[in-house]
Design a protein around this motif. Structure first.
Motif, PDB file in Angstrom:
ATOM      1  N   ILE A  64      -4.878   7.610  -3.731  1.00  0.00           N
ATOM      2  CA  ILE A  64      -5.333   7.536  -2.347  1.00  0.00           C
ATOM      3  C   ILE A  64      -5.032   8.877  -1.686  1.00  0.00           C
ATOM      4  CG2 ILE A  64      -5.079   5.030  -2.112  1.00  0.00           C
ATOM      5  CD1 ILE A  64      -2.390   5.477  -0.773  1.00  0.00           C
ATOM      6  N   SER A  65      -5.566   9.085  -0.505  1.00  0.00           N
ATOM      7  CA  SER A  65      -5.352  10.360   0.177  1.00  0.00           C
ATOM      8  C   SER A  65      -4.003  10.362   0.905  1.00  0.00           C
ATOM      9  CB  SER A  65      -6.475  10.618   1.181  1.00  0.00           C
ATOM     10  OG  SER A  65      -6.389   9.722   2.271  1.00  0.00           O
ATOM     11  N   ARG A  66      -3.491  11.562   1.132  1.00  0.00           N
ATOM     12  CA  ARG A  66      -2.254  11.699   1.911  1.00  0.00           C
ATOM     13  C   ARG A  66      -2.479  11.195   3.328  1.00  0.00           C
ATOM     14  NH1 ARG A  66       0.152  17.597   1.216  1.00  0.00           N
ATOM     15  NH2 ARG A  66       1.765  16.676   2.507  1.00  0.00           N
ATOM     16  N   GLU A  67      -3.677  11.392   3.839  1.00  0.00           N
ATOM     17  CA  GLU A  67      -3.997  10.927   5.195  1.00  0.00           C
ATOM     18  C   GLU A  67      -3.898   9.404   5.276  1.00  0.00           C
ATOM     19  OE1 GLU A  67      -7.682  11.008   8.372  1.00  0.00           O
ATOM     20  OE2 GLU A  67      -7.630  12.504   6.779  1.00  0.00           O
ATOM     21  N   TYR A  68      -4.354   8.719   4.223  1.00  0.00           N
ATOM     22  CA  TYR A  68      -4.267   7.262   4.200  1.00  0.00           C
ATOM     23  C   TYR A  68      -2.804   6.808   4.178  1.00  0.00           C
ATOM     24  CZ  TYR A  68      -5.373   2.435   3.071  1.00  0.00           C
ATOM     25  OH  TYR A  68      -5.474   1.065   3.102  1.00  0.00           O
TER      26      TYR A  68
ATOM     27  N   GLY B 280       1.329   2.575  10.809  1.00  0.00           N
ATOM     28  CA  GLY B 280       0.945   1.199  11.112  1.00  0.00           C
ATOM     29  C   GLY B 280      -0.496   1.076  11.559  1.00  0.00           C
ATOM     30  N   GLU B 281      -1.301   2.072  11.267  1.00  0.00           N
ATOM     31  CA  GLU B 281      -2.703   2.059  11.692  1.00  0.00           C
ATOM     32  C   GLU B 281      -3.612   1.352  10.689  1.00  0.00           C
ATOM     33  OE1 GLU B 281      -3.483   6.213  12.230  1.00  0.00           O
ATOM     34  OE2 GLU B 281      -2.277   6.318  14.056  1.00  0.00           O
ATOM     35  N   LYS B 282      -3.153   1.192   9.480  1.00  0.00           N
ATOM     36  CA  LYS B 282      -3.949   0.552   8.425  1.00  0.00           C
ATOM     37  C   LYS B 282      -3.075  -0.439   7.670  1.00  0.00           C
ATOM     38  CE  LYS B 282      -7.452   3.735   8.257  1.00  0.00           C
ATOM     39  NZ  LYS B 282      -8.838   3.510   8.335  1.00  0.00           N
ATOM     40  N   ILE B 283      -3.730  -1.415   7.041  1.00  0.00           N
ATOM     41  CA  ILE B 283      -3.061  -2.349   6.149  1.00  0.00           C
ATOM     42  C   ILE B 283      -3.756  -2.230   4.794  1.00  0.00           C
ATOM     43  CG2 ILE B 283      -2.583  -4.772   5.640  1.00  0.00           C
ATOM     44  CD1 ILE B 283      -2.370  -5.275   8.625  1.00  0.00           C
ATOM     45  N   PRO B 284      -3.009  -1.918   3.718  1.00  0.00           N
ATOM     46  CA  PRO B 284      -3.650  -1.671   2.420  1.00  0.00           C
ATOM     47  C   PRO B 284      -4.102  -2.950   1.735  1.00  0.00           C
ATOM     48  CG  PRO B 284      -1.296  -1.611   2.165  1.00  0.00           C
ATOM     49  CD  PRO B 284      -1.565  -1.780   3.643  1.00  0.00           C
ATOM     50  N   THR B 285      -4.999  -2.773   0.781  1.00  0.00           N
ATOM     51  CA  THR B 285      -5.365  -3.900  -0.073  1.00  0.00           C
ATOM     52  C   THR B 285      -4.189  -4.185  -1.005  1.00  0.00           C
ATOM     53  OG1 THR B 285      -6.285  -2.480  -1.791  1.00  0.00           O
ATOM     54  CG2 THR B 285      -7.809  -3.217  -0.054  1.00  0.00           C
TER      55      THR B 285
END
Length: 107
Positions: free
Chosen positions: A33-37, A44-49
């Motif tokens: 995955i990207s460092r940005e991700y 806390g802006e995203k929740i991973p699969t």
């Protein structure tokens, strides 16, 4: 049951913990995955699969069972903190309705 806010806060703490074990760059590289991700996860802006979540744990060099246990501990801690905040809010509303306190007025 855990709501999105609890998961986001627990994930922020978990990513911070994983970054004590390995660098953001290595976690991103070995998780594909990207460092940005990774940065978005840490904020806390995203929740991973589930797949990415497991890959992140392994990329940090932690046993999968141990990593899940740590994440569950963070979840429970966040759930308790959210419950305490909600209880404080309910107590304030009860006191407000009973007339024991007066609401603050904005000037």
């Amino acid at each position: 049951m855990f709501d999105d806010e609890v998961h986001k806060n627990a994930l922020k703490e978990f990513i911070a913990f994983l970054r004590t074990r390995n660098t953001q760059k290595n976690i991103a590289f070995f998780s594909d995955i990207s460092r940005e991700y990774v940065r978005h996860l840490g904020k806390g802006e995203k929740i991973p699969t589930i797949r990415i979540f497991f890959n992140i744990i392994e990329a940090a060099g932690i046993d999968l069972k141990e990593g899940l246990g740590i994440y569950i501990d963070f979840l429970q801690k966040q759930k308790m903190a959210l419950a305490a905040d909600r209880t404080k809010g309910l107590e304030y509303v009860k006191k407000l309705k009973s007339g024991k306190i007066r609401p603050k007025k904005n000037p």
